[in-house]
Design a protein around this motif. Structure first.
Motif, PDB file in Angstrom:
ATOM      1  N   THR A 178       0.822  -1.217   0.000  1.00 48.92           N
ATOM      2  CA  THR A 178       0.000   0.000   0.000  1.00 48.92           C
ATOM      3  C   THR A 178       0.849   1.258   0.000  1.00 48.92           C
ATOM      4  OG1 THR A 178      -0.149   0.106   2.406  1.00 48.92           O
ATOM      5  CG2 THR A 178      -1.848  -1.188   1.259  1.00 48.92           C
ATOM      6  N   GLY A 179       2.171   1.116  -0.076  1.00 48.89           N
ATOM      7  CA  GLY A 179       3.055   2.279  -0.120  1.00 48.89           C
ATOM      8  C   GLY A 179       4.114   2.299   0.951  1.00 48.89           C
ATOM      9  N   PHE A 180       3.968   1.473   1.998  1.00 46.51           N
ATOM     10  CA  PHE A 180       4.935   1.446   3.098  1.00 46.51           C
ATOM     11  C   PHE A 180       4.706   0.154   3.867  1.00 46.51           C
ATOM     12  CE2 PHE A 180       6.785   2.699   7.215  1.00 46.51           C
ATOM     13  CZ  PHE A 180       7.916   3.390   6.809  1.00 46.51           C
ATOM     14  N   PHE A 181       5.757  -0.320   4.561  1.00 46.11           N
ATOM     15  CA  PHE A 181       5.616  -1.541   5.360  1.00 46.11           C
ATOM     16  C   PHE A 181       5.362  -1.155   6.817  1.00 46.11           C
ATOM     17  CE2 PHE A 181       8.008  -3.072   1.664  1.00 46.11           C
ATOM     18  CZ  PHE A 181       7.188  -4.139   1.295  1.00 46.11           C
ATOM     19  N   LEU A 182       4.088  -1.071   7.164  1.00 46.20           N
ATOM     20  CA  LEU A 182       3.695  -0.661   8.501  1.00 46.20           C
ATOM     21  C   LEU A 182       3.906  -1.750   9.546  1.00 46.20           C
ATOM     22  CD1 LEU A 182       0.340   1.075   7.476  1.00 46.20           C
ATOM     23  CD2 LEU A 182       2.399   2.251   8.290  1.00 46.20           C
ATOM     24  N   ASP A 183       4.008  -2.989   9.114  1.00 42.18           N
ATOM     25  CA  ASP A 183       4.043  -4.091  10.077  1.00 42.18           C
ATOM     26  C   ASP A 183       5.331  -4.165  10.894  1.00 42.18           C
ATOM     27  OD1 ASP A 183       5.604  -4.834   7.936  1.00 42.18           O
ATOM     28  OD2 ASP A 183       4.548  -6.700   7.505  1.00 42.18           O
ATOM     29  N   GLN A 184       6.387  -3.474  10.465  1.00 42.16           N
ATOM     30  CA  GLN A 184       7.650  -3.512  11.215  1.00 42.16           C
ATOM     31  C   GLN A 184       7.777  -2.365  12.215  1.00 42.16           C
ATOM     32  OE1 GLN A 184       9.484  -5.904  11.551  1.00 42.16           O
ATOM     33  NE2 GLN A 184      10.436  -6.740   9.718  1.00 42.16           N
ATOM     34  N   ARG A 185       6.704  -1.646  12.472  1.00 41.13           N
ATOM     35  CA  ARG A 185       6.743  -0.496  13.369  1.00 41.13           C
ATOM     36  C   ARG A 185       7.343  -0.845  14.732  1.00 41.13           C
ATOM     37  NH1 ARG A 185       1.978  -0.489  14.417  1.00 41.13           N
ATOM     38  NH2 ARG A 185       1.251   0.565  12.546  1.00 41.13           N
ATOM     39  N   ASP A 186       6.832  -1.888  15.374  1.00 43.88           N
ATOM     40  CA  ASP A 186       7.305  -2.247  16.710  1.00 43.88           C
ATOM     41  C   ASP A 186       8.772  -2.670  16.687  1.00 43.88           C
ATOM     42  OD1 ASP A 186       4.759  -1.699  17.524  1.00 43.88           O
ATOM     43  OD2 ASP A 186       4.193  -3.782  17.926  1.00 43.88           O
ATOM     44  N   ASN A 187       9.168  -3.395  15.649  1.00 44.65           N
ATOM     45  CA  ASN A 187      10.564  -3.829  15.561  1.00 44.65           C
ATOM     46  C   ASN A 187      11.499  -2.653  15.303  1.00 44.65           C
ATOM     47  OD1 ASN A 187      10.285  -6.627  16.044  1.00 44.65           O
ATOM     48  ND2 ASN A 187       9.547  -6.938  13.955  1.00 44.65           N
ATOM     49  N   ARG A 188      11.039  -1.669  14.545  1.00 46.55           N
ATOM     50  CA  ARG A 188      11.868  -0.474  14.341  1.00 46.55           C
ATOM     51  C   ARG A 188      12.111   0.235  15.673  1.00 46.55           C
ATOM     52  NH1 ARG A 188       9.154  -0.262   9.032  1.00 46.55           N
ATOM     53  NH2 ARG A 188       7.254   0.676   9.875  1.00 46.55           N
ATOM     54  N   LEU A 189      11.063   0.335  16.477  1.00 44.19           N
ATOM     55  CA  LEU A 189      11.206   1.000  17.781  1.00 44.19           C
ATOM     56  C   LEU A 189      12.089   0.185  18.717  1.00 44.19           C
ATOM     57  CD1 LEU A 189      10.411   3.301  19.660  1.00 44.19           C
ATOM     58  CD2 LEU A 189       8.367   1.993  20.292  1.00 44.19           C
ATOM     59  N   PHE A 190      11.864  -1.116  18.775  1.00 44.87           N
ATOM     60  CA  PHE A 190      12.656  -1.987  19.652  1.00 44.87           C
ATOM     61  C   PHE A 190      14.132  -1.926  19.270  1.00 44.87           C
ATOM     62  CE2 PHE A 190      14.472  -5.819  21.350  1.00 44.87           C
ATOM     63  CZ  PHE A 190      13.759  -6.087  22.506  1.00 44.87           C
ATOM     64  N   THR A 191      14.405  -1.956  17.971  1.00 50.55           N
ATOM     65  CA  THR A 191      15.789  -1.916  17.494  1.00 50.55           C
ATOM     66  C   THR A 191      16.462  -0.598  17.869  1.00 50.55           C
ATOM     67  OG1 THR A 191      15.312  -3.415  15.652  1.00 50.55           O
ATOM     68  CG2 THR A 191      17.259  -2.013  15.431  1.00 50.55           C
ATOM     69  N   SER A 192      15.722   0.503  17.801  1.00 50.25           N
ATOM     70  CA  SER A 192      16.311   1.813  18.118  1.00 50.25           C
ATOM     71  C   SER A 192      16.713   1.918  19.588  1.00 50.25           C
ATOM     72  CB  SER A 192      15.320   2.929  17.782  1.00 50.25           C
ATOM     73  OG  SER A 192      14.235   2.967  18.696  1.00 50.25           O
ATOM     74  N   GLU A 193      16.183   1.045  20.436  1.00 55.48           N
ATOM     75  CA  GLU A 193      16.488   1.075  21.863  1.00 55.48           C
ATOM     76  C   GLU A 193      17.659   0.169  22.233  1.00 55.48           C
ATOM     77  OE1 GLU A 193      12.692  -0.034  23.381  1.00 55.48           O
ATOM     78  OE2 GLU A 193      11.844   1.985  23.176  1.00 55.48           O
ATOM     79  N   LEU A 194      18.204  -0.558  21.248  1.00 54.29           N
ATOM     80  CA  LEU A 194      19.348  -1.435  21.509  1.00 54.29           C
ATOM     81  C   LEU A 194      20.591  -0.596  21.796  1.00 54.29           C
ATOM     82  CD1 LEU A 194      18.814  -4.018  18.608  1.00 54.29           C
ATOM     83  CD2 LEU A 194      18.390  -4.419  21.049  1.00 54.29           C
ATOM     84  N   ARG A 195      21.439  -1.113  22.651  1.00 56.50           N
ATOM     85  CA  ARG A 195      22.715  -0.466  22.955  1.00 56.50           C
ATOM     86  C   ARG A 195      23.815  -1.525  23.008  1.00 56.50           C
ATOM     87  NH1 ARG A 195      19.824   2.848  21.624  1.00 56.50           N
ATOM     88  NH2 ARG A 195      19.305   4.858  22.562  1.00 56.50           N
ATOM     89  N   PRO A 196      25.007  -1.230  22.479  1.00 58.38           N
ATOM     90  CA  PRO A 196      25.414   0.047  21.868  1.00 58.38           C
ATOM     91  C   PRO A 196      24.745   0.259  20.507  1.00 58.38           C
ATOM     92  CG  PRO A 196      27.137  -1.578  21.580  1.00 58.38           C
ATOM     93  CD  PRO A 196      26.109  -2.226  22.472  1.00 58.38           C
ATOM     94  N   MET A 197      24.675   1.520  20.103  1.00 62.75           N
ATOM     95  CA  MET A 197      24.047   1.892  18.837  1.00 62.75           C
ATOM     96  C   MET A 197      24.827   3.034  18.205  1.00 62.75           C
ATOM     97  SD  MET A 197      21.580   1.612  16.549  1.00 62.75           S
ATOM     98  CE  MET A 197      20.083   0.838  17.148  1.00 62.75           C
ATOM     99  N   LYS A 198      26.096   2.783  17.924  1.00 61.45           N
ATOM    100  CA  LYS A 198      26.883   3.812  17.253  1.00 61.45           C
ATOM    101  C   LYS A 198      26.684   3.735  15.742  1.00 61.45           C
ATOM    102  CE  LYS A 198      31.559   5.557  16.536  1.00 61.45           C
ATOM    103  NZ  LYS A 198      33.016   5.337  16.755  1.00 61.45           N
ATOM    104  N   ASP A 199      26.822   2.520  15.192  1.00 61.27           N
ATOM    105  CA  ASP A 199      26.703   2.333  13.744  1.00 61.27           C
ATOM    106  C   ASP A 199      25.713   1.212  13.467  1.00 61.27           C
ATOM    107  OD1 ASP A 199      28.897   4.202  13.073  1.00 61.27           O
ATOM    108  OD2 ASP A 199      30.127   2.683  14.084  1.00 61.27           O
ATOM    109  N   LEU A 200      24.817   1.450  12.516  1.00 60.41           N
ATOM    110  CA  LEU A 200      23.806   0.451  12.148  1.00 60.41           C
ATOM    111  C   LEU A 200      23.900   0.126  10.669  1.00 60.41           C
ATOM    112  CD1 LEU A 200      20.185  -0.085  13.125  1.00 60.41           C
ATOM    113  CD2 LEU A 200      20.560   0.620  10.757  1.00 60.41           C
ATOM    114  N   LEU A 201      23.788  -1.149  10.328  1.00 61.13           N
ATOM    115  CA  LEU A 201      23.708  -1.608   8.946  1.00 61.13           C
ATOM    116  C   LEU A 201      22.300  -2.121   8.706  1.00 61.13           C
ATOM    117  CD1 LEU A 201      24.861  -2.444   6.162  1.00 61.13           C
ATOM    118  CD2 LEU A 201      25.573  -4.614   7.230  1.00 61.13           C
ATOM    119  N   ASN A 202      21.609  -1.539   7.741  1.00 63.98           N
ATOM    120  CA  ASN A 202      20.228  -1.894   7.412  1.00 63.98           C
ATOM    121  C   ASN A 202      20.231  -2.643   6.076  1.00 63.98           C
ATOM    122  OD1 ASN A 202      17.470  -2.042   7.191  1.00 63.98           O
ATOM    123  ND2 ASN A 202      17.111   0.165   7.151  1.00 63.98           N
ATOM    124  N   VAL A 203      20.176  -3.977   6.151  1.00 62.21           N
ATOM    125  CA  VAL A 203      20.253  -4.827   4.955  1.00 62.21           C
ATOM    126  C   VAL A 203      18.845  -5.035   4.387  1.00 62.21           C
ATOM    127  CG1 VAL A 203      21.066  -7.021   4.030  1.00 62.21           C
ATOM    128  CG2 VAL A 203      22.243  -5.976   5.984  1.00 62.21           C
TER     129      VAL A 203
END
Length: 371
Positions: A178-203
């Motif tokens: 429909t234009g965006f993948f809304l189903d990963q919302r919770d995982n995006r938030l959970f991932t942003s709270e991981l530490r350490p978080m200096k550099d991220l690779l988004n494959v």
């Protein structure tokens, strides 16, 4: 009815579809009319009212297909735009009713999208491109597999919406799903709270959702890896939409256009967090075995790029691969490496994507801290 003339269910019948019957109701004697659909729609809306604060999140799924009693239909909301995605021709006759329901919850524009098979059927319907609800405006010159504006103003640019306070764009006319993948919302938030978080690779970064969240959470750099130049451009635009945030403005963006497997096999930098979120690797049951091998290979390659103490985030959206199969494949593949790891969490469907039967359980994600 069964062979003894006992009531079973009310269903949509589609002789041209591999799915001949789509169950609508199991209530005997219940009229499937406008009041029926309004009651079912109101139930979906009420649940979302309690789940989302529109000031922070106005992009979410309003109707999730069979799991909520709407076989062959999903409805996503992006701010004031609603996008209907149809997988069943039975809904063509109910489009005016659907548009009226959607516009009743503060949606100014309703866009119709169709699956590829359904779009082929629509080609045989005279003047289908002019299809619209009363008062709606057709979008001239579009092919039926693109979005059609059923009601409201034309779409002149990607629609911008909020997700957990962050801004994203949705290509509601021609973007995937429909234009965006809304189903990963919770995982995006959970991932942003991981530490350490200096550099991220988004494959398989696609529109860069995980990267935007990481940047907003203070990451020094994010790297988007995708084979599509169009996807990478969208990811960059989404980051720029949030540039007013000091953390996002300070984050360094790296864009890599390449085949993910080939790029990961090369020697390269390591990261605090590596996200593996590929498209469906098993679109048919026959592809299940090959998909599991691909998930294993991907997990090993991704883990090799994770710094000691960092986190590997591995997700799957393949409905033909079960949660048990996916988690086992990832864990077994990493057990064969020299790296030790600790499981942090497993996640499934967000609240606006309920899965009420086994075949609907497509989304799964596992978080592993690598030593």
């Amino acid at each position: 009815y069964d062979s003894n003339n006992r009531f079973l269910a009310v269903a949509f019948y589609e002789p041209a579809s591999p799915i001949r019957l789509r169950i609508v109701s199991r209530e005997a004697g219940r009229a499937v009319d406008e009041a029926f659909w309004k009651a079912r729609f109101d139930s979906c809306v009420e649940m979302r009212k309690h789940a989302f604060d529109d000031e922070r999140t106005n992009g979410y799924r309003l109707i999730h297909g069979e799991s909520e009693g709407w076989p062959g239909l999903v409805l996503d909301r992006y701010a004031e735009t609603g996008v209907l995605k149809l997988y069943s021709a039975a809904w063509f006759l109910l489009l005016p009713t659907l548009v009226e329901l959607v516009r009743g919850v503060g949606v100014e524009r309703v866009v119709l999208r169709m699956s590829r098979n359904l779009a082929e059927q629509a080609r045989t319907i005279p003047n289908f491109k002019e299809l619209r609800a009363p008062g709606g405006e057709a979008t001239p010159g579009v092919m039926v597999e693109d979005g059609i504006v059923l009601s409201g103003p034309p779409v002149e640019r990607p629609v911008v919406f909020r997700e957990n306070g962050l801004l994203f764009e949705a290509d509601v006319l021609r973007g995937q799903k429909t234009g965006f993948f809304l189903d990963q919302r919770d995982n995006r938030l959970f991932t942003s709270e991981l530490r350490p978080m200096k550099d991220l690779l988004n494959v398989f970064s696609f529109s860069g959702g995980f990267s935007v969240y990481a940047a907003a959470a203070g990451a020094a750099s994010v790297t988007n890896l995708d084979i599509s130049a169009h996807a990478l451009a969208s990811a960059e635009r989404n980051l720029k939409l949030n540039a007013s945030r000091p953390a996002v403005a300070a984050c360094k963006l790296h864009q890599v256009q390449a085949d993910a497997f080939e790029w990961l096999e090369q020697r390269g930098p390591s990261y605090d967090v590596v996200v593996l979120d590929p498209p469906s690797l098993a679109k048919r049951e026959q592809e299940r075995g090959r998909a599991l091998e691909a998930y294993k290979r991907l997990a090993v390659l991704g883990a090799a790029r994770v710094r000691p103490g960092g986190t590997l985030v591995a997700a799957s959206c393949s409905a033909h691969v079960s949660q048990e199969e996916f988690f086992s494949a990832v864990l077994q593949s990493l057990s064969g490496t020299r790296r030790s790891f600790r499981e942090l969490s497993r996640t499934g469907h967000p609240i606006d994507h309920p899965a009420t039967f086994r075949e609907a359980q497509y989304l799964k994600c596992i978080y592993l801290q690598m030593d």
